[in-house]
Design a protein around this motif. Sequence first.
Motif, mmCIF file in Angstrom:
data_model
loop_
_atom_site.group_PDB
_atom_site.id
_atom_site.type_symbol
_atom_site.label_atom_id
_atom_site.label_comp_id
_atom_site.label_asym_id
_atom_site.label_seq_id
_atom_site.Cartn_x
_atom_site.Cartn_y
_atom_site.Cartn_z
ATOM 1 N N ILE A 50 0.310 20.400 -8.745
ATOM 2 C CA ILE A 50 1.725 20.435 -9.078
ATOM 3 C C ILE A 50 2.245 21.845 -8.831
ATOM 4 N N GLN A 51 3.473 21.911 -8.375
ATOM 5 C CA GLN A 51 4.109 23.212 -8.212
ATOM 6 C C GLN A 51 4.591 23.689 -9.573
ATOM 7 N N GLY A 52 4.365 24.968 -9.838
ATOM 8 C CA GLY A 52 4.855 25.582 -11.058
ATOM 9 C C GLY A 52 5.853 26.673 -10.725
ATOM 10 N N ILE A 53 6.866 26.815 -11.557
ATOM 11 C CA ILE A 53 7.873 27.856 -11.390
ATOM 12 C C ILE A 53 8.014 28.582 -12.718
ATOM 13 N N MET A 54 7.958 29.906 -12.645
ATOM 14 C CA MET A 54 8.176 30.721 -13.833
ATOM 15 C C MET A 54 9.392 31.594 -13.549
ATOM 16 N N ALA A 55 10.311 31.652 -14.493
ATOM 17 C CA ALA A 55 11.524 32.453 -14.304
ATOM 18 C C ALA A 55 11.714 33.388 -15.489
ATOM 19 N N GLY A 56 12.323 34.511 -15.227
ATOM 20 C CA GLY A 56 12.616 35.462 -16.295
ATOM 21 C C GLY A 56 11.720 36.678 -16.244
ATOM 22 N N ASP A 57 11.869 37.540 -17.217
ATOM 23 C CA ASP A 57 11.162 38.826 -17.239
ATOM 24 C C ASP A 57 9.647 38.695 -17.278
ATOM 25 N N ALA A 58 9.116 37.615 -17.839
ATOM 26 C CA ALA A 58 7.654 37.433 -17.909
ATOM 27 C C ALA A 58 7.030 37.381 -16.519
ATOM 28 N N CYS A 59 7.800 36.988 -15.514
ATOM 29 C CA CYS A 59 7.282 36.927 -14.140
ATOM 30 C C CYS A 59 6.740 38.262 -13.677
ATOM 31 N N ARG A 60 7.412 39.312 -14.045
ATOM 32 C CA ARG A 60 6.986 40.651 -13.601
ATOM 33 C C ARG A 60 5.577 40.972 -14.112
ATOM 34 N N GLU A 61 5.259 40.530 -15.325
ATOM 35 C CA GLU A 61 3.947 40.769 -15.911
ATOM 36 C C GLU A 61 2.855 40.007 -15.167
ATOM 37 N N TRP A 62 3.146 38.788 -14.725
ATOM 38 C CA TRP A 62 2.136 37.909 -14.140
ATOM 39 C C TRP A 62 2.038 38.001 -12.618
ATOM 40 N N ALA A 63 3.065 38.481 -11.959
ATOM 41 C CA ALA A 63 3.102 38.496 -10.488
ATOM 42 C C ALA A 63 1.888 39.220 -9.910
ATOM 43 N N GLY A 64 1.229 38.558 -8.953
ATOM 44 C CA GLY A 64 0.081 39.142 -8.279
ATOM 45 C C GLY A 64 -1.236 39.040 -9.031
ATOM 46 N N LYS A 65 -1.241 38.433 -10.204
ATOM 47 C CA LYS A 65 -2.451 38.369 -11.028
ATOM 48 C C LYS A 65 -3.018 36.963 -11.187
ATOM 49 N N LEU A 66 -2.341 35.948 -10.672
ATOM 50 C CA LEU A 66 -2.710 34.574 -11.010
ATOM 51 C C LEU A 66 -3.526 33.838 -9.951
ATOM 52 N N ALA A 67 -3.352 34.157 -8.683
ATOM 53 C CA ALA A 67 -4.025 33.408 -7.616
ATOM 54 C C ALA A 67 -5.536 33.405 -7.834
ATOM 55 N N GLY A 68 -6.124 32.214 -7.804
ATOM 56 C CA GLY A 68 -7.563 32.044 -7.981
ATOM 57 C C GLY A 68 -8.026 31.990 -9.424
#
Length: 99
Positions: A50-68
């Motif tokens: 399933i495709q997931g979408i995260m919006a808002g300031d929390a994205c900055r914390e998680w960006a680049g850390k989730l793949a795999g």
Amino acid sequence: MQNRLVLTATVEREDILRYTPAGVPVLDMWLRHHSRQQEAGVERDVICEIQGIMAGDACREWAGKLAGQTVRVSGFISQRSLRNSRLVLHIEYVEFVKG
């Protein structure tokens, strides 16, 4: 009415952080789940993506850390847009799952 989904999955792919025209950060990702579940007294393999979408300031914390990574996410499901009825998980909470 209730619309809540909690899913443990592997982040198969994570896009780069993007911004809406209004300046809201958005992070798109694709989640793959595999488990064994009981249905009508019989065990079955369950596999889904399933495709997931995260919006808002929390994205900055998680960006680049989730793949795999294996994560537990929760949020709500909605169709992608008015013209596209494919379901998308709007992620409100993420936590890493220790293997």
